[in-house]
Design a protein around this motif. Structure first.
Motif, PDB file in Angstrom:
ATOM      1  N   LYS A   1       1.669   3.646   1.525  1.00  0.00           N
ATOM      2  CA  LYS A   1       0.489   2.086   1.619  1.00  0.00           C
ATOM      3  C   LYS A   1      -0.212   2.890   0.576  1.00  0.00           C
ATOM      4  CE  LYS A   1       0.489   1.629   6.829  1.00  0.00           C
ATOM      5  NZ  LYS A   1       1.284   1.256   7.201  1.00  0.00           N
TER       6      LYS A   1
ATOM      7  N   GLN B   1      -3.627   2.016  -0.659  1.00  0.00           N
ATOM      8  CA  GLN B   1      -5.190   1.654   0.132  1.00  0.00           C
ATOM      9  C   GLN B   1      -5.981   1.663  -1.263  1.00  0.00           C
ATOM     10  OE1 GLN B   1      -5.725   5.778   2.593  1.00  0.00           O
ATOM     11  NE2 GLN B   1      -4.973   3.708   4.137  1.00  0.00           N
TER      12      GLN B   1
ATOM     13  N   ALA C   1      -9.046  -2.502   0.616  1.00  0.00           N
ATOM     14  CA  ALA C   1      -8.080  -3.291   1.304  1.00  0.00           C
ATOM     15  C   ALA C   1      -6.307  -2.078   1.550  1.00  0.00           C
ATOM     16  CB  ALA C   1      -7.594  -3.714  -0.254  1.00  0.00           C
ATOM     17  N   GLU C   2      -5.304  -2.980   1.475  1.00  0.00           N
ATOM     18  CA  GLU C   2      -4.666  -1.629   1.681  1.00  0.00           C
ATOM     19  C   GLU C   2      -3.077  -2.943   1.715  1.00  0.00           C
ATOM     20  OE1 GLU C   2      -4.213   1.432   5.109  1.00  0.00           O
ATOM     21  OE2 GLU C   2      -3.247  -0.432   6.107  1.00  0.00           O
ATOM     22  N   TYR C   3      -2.047  -1.567   1.117  1.00  0.00           N
ATOM     23  CA  TYR C   3      -1.076  -2.811   0.492  1.00  0.00           C
ATOM     24  C   TYR C   3       0.428  -1.355   1.397  1.00  0.00           C
ATOM     25  CZ  TYR C   3      -2.904  -4.904  -3.206  1.00  0.00           C
ATOM     26  OH  TYR C   3      -4.834  -6.311  -3.727  1.00  0.00           O
ATOM     27  N   ASP C   4       1.188  -2.692   1.596  1.00  0.00           N
ATOM     28  CA  ASP C   4       2.582  -1.655   2.317  1.00  0.00           C
ATOM     29  C   ASP C   4       3.460  -1.504   1.458  1.00  0.00           C
ATOM     30  OD1 ASP C   4       1.640  -1.437   4.870  1.00  0.00           O
ATOM     31  OD2 ASP C   4       1.724  -3.343   5.511  1.00  0.00           O
TER      32      ASP C   4
ATOM     33  N   ASP D   1       7.342  -4.627  -6.435  1.00  0.00           N
ATOM     34  CA  ASP D   1       6.301  -5.598  -5.588  1.00  0.00           C
ATOM     35  C   ASP D   1       5.823  -5.538  -5.196  1.00  0.00           C
ATOM     36  OD1 ASP D   1       4.027  -6.938  -6.737  1.00  0.00           O
ATOM     37  OD2 ASP D   1       4.974  -8.964  -6.045  1.00  0.00           O
ATOM     38  N   LEU D   2       3.776  -5.051  -5.105  1.00  0.00           N
ATOM     39  CA  LEU D   2       3.027  -4.925  -3.989  1.00  0.00           C
ATOM     40  C   LEU D   2       2.970  -6.491  -3.019  1.00  0.00           C
ATOM     41  CD1 LEU D   2       0.741  -2.052  -5.086  1.00  0.00           C
ATOM     42  CD2 LEU D   2       3.037  -2.011  -3.231  1.00  0.00           C
TER      43      LEU D   2
ATOM     44  N   ALA E   1       0.256  -9.189  -2.107  1.00  0.00           N
ATOM     45  CA  ALA E   1      -0.603  -9.450  -2.110  1.00  0.00           C
ATOM     46  C   ALA E   1      -1.507  -8.762  -1.137  1.00  0.00           C
ATOM     47  CB  ALA E   1      -1.639 -11.521  -2.261  1.00  0.00           C
ATOM     48  N   ALA E   2      -2.762  -8.613  -0.482  1.00  0.00           N
ATOM     49  CA  ALA E   2      -3.416  -8.257   0.097  1.00  0.00           C
ATOM     50  C   ALA E   2      -4.496  -8.669   0.746  1.00  0.00           C
ATOM     51  CB  ALA E   2      -3.847  -6.086   0.409  1.00  0.00           C
TER      52      ALA E   2
ATOM     53  N   THR F   1      -4.531  -9.307  -5.412  1.00  0.00           N
ATOM     54  CA  THR F   1      -3.333  -8.315  -6.233  1.00  0.00           C
ATOM     55  C   THR F   1      -3.681  -7.333  -7.025  1.00  0.00           C
ATOM     56  OG1 THR F   1      -4.058 -10.264  -7.536  1.00  0.00           O
ATOM     57  CG2 THR F   1      -2.349 -11.231  -6.227  1.00  0.00           C
ATOM     58  N   CYS F   2      -2.714  -6.792  -7.024  1.00  0.00           N
ATOM     59  CA  CYS F   2      -3.265  -5.532  -7.863  1.00  0.00           C
ATOM     60  C   CYS F   2      -1.820  -4.843  -8.007  1.00  0.00           C
ATOM     61  CB  CYS F   2      -3.533  -4.547  -7.252  1.00  0.00           C
ATOM     62  SG  CYS F   2      -2.657  -3.376  -5.534  1.00  0.00           S
TER      63      CYS F   2
END
Length: 136
Positions: free
Chosen positions: A32, A34, A54-57, A74-75, A77-78, A125-126
């Motif tokens: 993840k 974070q 925020a946390e992205y998987d 690509d991550l 959106a979170a 988004t990042c």
């Protein structure tokens, strides 16, 4: 001083990073990314009073390696988990073990965000595109 690495060694170093993020991966995914507010701790240090915004998987695998460049998948959106200003990020594996800490901002940082101001429920988004190894 700039070092020049054997291409196989260069890619092997990146493979260690990729494998660390994917460690413990199961049907629920790999590591993840974070996003936190607060003062970035010493590398791998305690989160302390920092707030998880925020946390992205990551997908499994989290990316691919070609010619000395680890390109992340690509991550997406979170959703904002708390209110705050994003100031740093941490990557952990699927077992919550520390992998790396990163800078966060709207430009010129490791993680590029559309905005560093996070609200609960907001869509965030990042971009974490690549890690380039020496002489790639």
């Amino acid at each position: 001083m700039t070092i020049g690495l054997n291409p196989d060694l260069r890619d092997s170093r990146l493979q260690v990073i990729l494998d660390s993020i994917d460690y413990g991966a199961d049907e629920y995914g790999a590591g993840k990314l974070q996003i936190y507010s607060g003062t970035r701790p010493a590398t791998g240090g305690s989160i302390g009073s920092c707030v998880l915004l925020a946390e992205y998987d990551f997908s499994n695998p989290c990316g691919t390696i070609t010619s000395g460049v680890l390109t992340f998948t690509d991550l997406g959106a979170a959703t904002g988990l708390a209110v705050g200003n994003a100031s740093w990020a941490r990557i952990i594996d699927n077992d919550d073990n520390f992998v790396m800490d990163l800078s966060v901002g709207i430009s010129g940082t490791d993680v590029i965000m559309d905005s560093t101001v996070i609200e609960i429920g907001s869509v965030i988004t990042c971009t974490l595109e690549t890690i380039t190894e020496g002489n790639a």
